[in-house]
Scaffold this motif. Structure first.
Motif, short mmCIF file in Angstrom:
data_model
loop_
_atom_site.label_atom_id
_atom_site.label_comp_id
_atom_site.label_asym_id
_atom_site.label_seq_id
_atom_site.Cartn_x
_atom_site.Cartn_y
_atom_site.Cartn_z
N GLU A 139 10.05 -3.94 -12.20
CA GLU A 139 9.61 -2.69 -12.82
C GLU A 139 8.89 -1.87 -11.77
O GLU A 139 8.55 -2.37 -10.71
CB GLU A 139 8.69 -2.95 -14.01
N GLY A 140 8.67 -0.63 -12.07
CA GLY A 140 7.90 0.22 -11.18
C GLY A 140 8.73 0.82 -10.06
O GLY A 140 9.95 0.97 -10.16
N ASP A 141 8.04 1.15 -8.99
CA ASP A 141 8.60 1.92 -7.89
C ASP A 141 8.72 1.06 -6.64
O ASP A 141 7.75 0.41 -6.23
CB ASP A 141 7.67 3.12 -7.65
N LEU A 142 9.88 1.04 -6.02
CA LEU A 142 10.11 0.25 -4.81
C LEU A 142 9.15 0.67 -3.69
O LEU A 142 8.59 -0.19 -3.00
CB LEU A 142 11.56 0.38 -4.36
N SER A 143 8.96 1.96 -3.51
CA SER A 143 8.07 2.43 -2.45
C SER A 143 6.66 1.90 -2.64
O SER A 143 6.01 1.48 -1.67
CB SER A 143 8.05 3.95 -2.39
N ARG A 144 6.18 1.89 -3.86
CA ARG A 144 4.82 1.37 -4.12
C ARG A 144 4.76 -0.13 -3.91
O ARG A 144 3.75 -0.67 -3.45
CB ARG A 144 4.38 1.74 -5.53
N THR A 145 5.83 -0.82 -4.26
CA THR A 145 5.88 -2.27 -4.06
C THR A 145 5.79 -2.61 -2.58
O THR A 145 5.02 -3.49 -2.18
CB THR A 145 7.17 -2.85 -4.67
N ILE A 146 6.55 -1.92 -1.76
CA ILE A 146 6.54 -2.19 -0.33
C ILE A 146 5.24 -1.70 0.30
O ILE A 146 4.68 -2.35 1.19
CB ILE A 146 7.77 -1.57 0.36
N ALA A 147 4.71 -0.58 -0.18
CA ALA A 147 3.42 -0.08 0.31
C ALA A 147 2.32 -1.10 0.04
O ALA A 147 1.44 -1.31 0.88
CB ALA A 147 3.08 1.26 -0.33
N ARG A 148 2.37 -1.75 -1.11
CA ARG A 148 1.37 -2.78 -1.45
C ARG A 148 1.46 -3.93 -0.46
O ARG A 148 0.44 -4.40 0.07
CB ARG A 148 1.60 -3.27 -2.87
N PHE A 149 2.68 -4.42 -0.21
CA PHE A 149 2.88 -5.50 0.75
C PHE A 149 2.33 -5.11 2.13
O PHE A 149 1.56 -5.85 2.75
CB PHE A 149 4.37 -5.87 0.83
N LYS A 150 2.73 -3.94 2.61
CA LYS A 150 2.32 -3.50 3.94
C LYS A 150 0.80 -3.32 4.02
O LYS A 150 0.18 -3.68 5.03
CB LYS A 150 3.05 -2.21 4.32
N ALA A 151 0.19 -2.79 2.98
CA ALA A 151 -1.26 -2.60 2.96
C ALA A 151 -1.98 -3.94 2.99
O ALA A 151 -3.01 -4.09 3.68
CB ALA A 151 -1.67 -1.79 1.73
N MET A 152 -1.47 -4.92 2.26
CA MET A 152 -2.10 -6.24 2.24
C MET A 152 -2.01 -6.91 3.61
O MET A 152 -2.97 -7.51 4.08
CB MET A 152 -1.48 -7.11 1.15
N VAL A 153 -0.85 -6.80 4.25
CA VAL A 153 -0.71 -7.36 5.60
C VAL A 153 -1.67 -6.64 6.55
O VAL A 153 -2.41 -7.28 7.30
CB VAL A 153 0.75 -7.26 6.10
N SER A 154 -1.66 -5.33 6.51
CA SER A 154 -2.52 -4.54 7.41
C SER A 154 -3.99 -4.87 7.23
O SER A 154 -4.71 -5.10 8.22
CB SER A 154 -2.31 -3.05 7.17
N SER A 155 -4.46 -4.86 5.99
CA SER A 155 -5.89 -5.08 5.76
C SER A 155 -6.30 -6.49 6.19
O SER A 155 -7.37 -6.67 6.77
CB SER A 155 -6.26 -4.81 4.31
N ASN A 156 -5.45 -7.47 5.93
CA ASN A 156 -5.77 -8.85 6.35
C ASN A 156 -5.79 -8.97 7.87
O ASN A 156 -6.68 -9.61 8.43
CB ASN A 156 -4.78 -9.84 5.75
N ILE A 157 -4.82 -8.38 8.54
CA ILE A 157 -4.79 -8.44 10.01
C ILE A 157 -6.01 -7.73 10.60
O ILE A 157 -6.69 -8.26 11.48
CB ILE A 157 -3.48 -7.84 10.57
N LYS A 158 -6.31 -6.56 10.09
CA LYS A 158 -7.45 -5.80 10.63
C LYS A 158 -8.77 -6.53 10.37
O LYS A 158 -9.63 -6.58 11.25
CB LYS A 158 -7.46 -4.39 10.04
N ARG A 159 -8.92 -7.11 9.20
CA ARG A 159 -10.15 -7.83 8.86
C ARG A 159 -10.30 -9.10 9.69
O ARG A 159 -11.39 -9.42 10.17
CB ARG A 159 -10.18 -8.15 7.37
N LYS A 160 -9.21 -9.82 9.88
CA LYS A 160 -9.30 -11.13 10.54
C LYS A 160 -9.18 -11.08 12.06
O LYS A 160 -9.60 -12.01 12.74
CB LYS A 160 -8.24 -12.07 9.96
N THR A 161 -8.61 -10.00 12.60
CA THR A 161 -8.41 -9.94 14.05
C THR A 161 -9.14 -8.76 14.70
O THR A 161 -9.21 -8.70 15.92
CB THR A 161 -6.92 -9.83 14.42
N GLY A 162 -9.61 -7.82 13.92
CA GLY A 162 -10.27 -6.65 14.49
C GLY A 162 -9.32 -5.58 15.00
O GLY A 162 -9.75 -4.63 15.64
N ARG A 163 -8.05 -5.70 14.68
CA ARG A 163 -7.07 -4.71 15.14
C ARG A 163 -7.47 -3.33 14.62
O ARG A 163 -7.83 -3.17 13.46
CB ARG A 163 -5.68 -5.09 14.62
N LYS A 164 -7.38 -2.32 15.48
CA LYS A 164 -7.74 -0.95 15.11
C LYS A 164 -6.52 -0.08 14.84
O LYS A 164 -6.56 0.78 13.97
CB LYS A 164 -8.58 -0.30 16.23
#
Length: 153
Positions: A78-103
């Protein structure tokens, strides 16, 4: 001549999300940087792929993390494919930035999707997807490469 930004905007406008449809997704890292060559980042992305919290309105049937991009086989419920992929990408990004300090950003803003036709063999698409590391010369067998999974295992 059209700018790439305008073209990608048009791509997003034309995207159709169909519940029940299976999509082959490719998302590329920012400036094709090999973000996932770093084992920490590849493991973070893998954990996000495995988490049920990542896919509340979809099922990730198969995926592979490559050094500079990610492929996924996503069944949209259900829902929107773009939002589904945006959620995945945001979760990866936030975890990488939080755990590695990537800017810098992890992902390009857009992604590529191809809807599988109803007569397409989903398992064949998954086999093709997880064999990407072999074709790229990253491993000699699928079992040697640690950053992938498929629902049929």
């Amino acid at each position: 001549m059209h700018s790439p930004l305008l073209q990608s905007h048009r791509l997003r406008l034309a995207r159709v999300s169909e519940p029940g449809r299976i999509y082959l997704i490719t998302s590329v890292c920012w400036n094709r940087a090999p973000v996932f060559r770093d084992v920490r980042n590849a493991r973070i992305a893998s954990r996000v792929c495995h988490s049920p919290k990542t896919w509340p309105n979809a099922t990730c049937l198969a995926w592979v993390v490559m050094p500079d991009h990610w492929h996924g086989l996503i069944e949209l419920h259900e829902g929107d494919l773009s939002r589904t992929i945006a959620r995945f990408k945001a979760m990866v990004s936030s975890n990488i930035k939080r755990k590695t300090g990537r800017k810098s950003p992890v992902w390009q803003r857009t992604f590529h999707d191809a809807a599988l036709r109803s007569d397409d063999d989903v398992k064949a698409a998954a086999r093709y997807l997880v064999a990407n590391p072999l074709r790229a010369g990253l491993a000699e067998s699928v079992g040697e490469y640690p950053y992938w999974n498929a629902a049929w295992l």
